[in-house]
Design an enzyme around this catalytic site. Sequence first.
Site, short mmCIF file in Angstrom:
data_model
loop_
_atom_site.label_atom_id
_atom_site.label_comp_id
_atom_site.label_asym_id
_atom_site.label_seq_id
_atom_site.Cartn_x
_atom_site.Cartn_y
_atom_site.Cartn_z
N SER A 91 0.84 -1.20 0.00
CA SER A 91 0.00 0.00 0.00
C SER A 91 0.88 1.26 0.00
O SER A 91 1.68 1.45 -0.92
CB SER A 91 -0.96 -0.03 1.19
N HIS A 204 -7.98 1.71 -1.42
CA HIS A 204 -7.89 0.68 -2.46
C HIS A 204 -9.25 0.15 -2.89
O HIS A 204 -9.45 -1.05 -3.06
CB HIS A 204 -6.98 -0.46 -1.99
#
Length: 316
Positions: A91, A204
């Site tokens: 991430s 996301h």
Amino acid sequence: MAKYAFLFPGQGAQVPGMMKDVCDAFPESAKVLDEVSAIWGKDVKKLMWEADAAELSRSDNSQMAITASSIAVMKALESKGIKADAAMGFSLGEFPALYAAGVLSFEDVIKVVAKRGSIMQAVCEQIAKENEGHAPGMSAVIGLTQDQVKEIASKCDNVYAANMNSPKQTVMSGTFDGLTQAENLCKEAGARRALRLAVAGPFHCPLMQRAADEFEKAIADVTFNDPVIPLFSNVTGKQATSGTEIKKNAVLHLTNPVLWTSEEKVLYDMMKASGEEWKVLETGVGKVLNGLWIKSEIAEGLECTSVNTAETINEL
């Protein structure tokens, strides 16, 4: 001589007091934080060492603190002659990985992370306002397969399978109410746990499209170079070789799932195929990636070592 793959942790790994002992022990690491503060315009040391957990968890704070921590550890390792021969980040961790791979300069990675954190925090606050003040977020589901979690998420409004962490751990993103419903369904389906994470938003997934649009404009003039070492992408789950592709994926990153299990396998296969000795280091705060590596079912015989204190750095 061994080669090293650096894995950089993501948002949620932050903890008050992070990296104080590393900076006390390694002048190179303390210098990183001073340089980050000069570029960012805020005192990152004060944030990391004096802020409470709530302040530190804001996207505009945690993203910078974690990025600074990862680079600080990287510089401490370099002072001992240990450098990254491959890099991938979970991430947010993709950004220190981009720096490690020569895709972004130090100044640019700090400026880009500052923009990213600020944009994402603002969008998360907008989503909360649109949902009667209920903050959106993410929940880790343990004990179900990725396909099971995807199916449950599809039954709930504004919930998405966002992080493919391990064969039996998947993270969902969504609105507060949507996640509550999905968590209950996961438990009914036999999940051992469905735990809300200490992050500021539904990362996301498509709920972050507004952030992606703004971020694309914010980085339009930033140069993304081709990587100088093997680098891997959350968006594709594969090796990334082009600066142009990486810049495009940096935007898609906000709305697309993190394909971490795919990345781990591609990295592992590359290391094994090389015929050389490799060591895997979780480079930065926390031990989350170490845990996921152990659970990956592909890493038997190749350990991942968490490097997040002066002691663990000196043990290498």
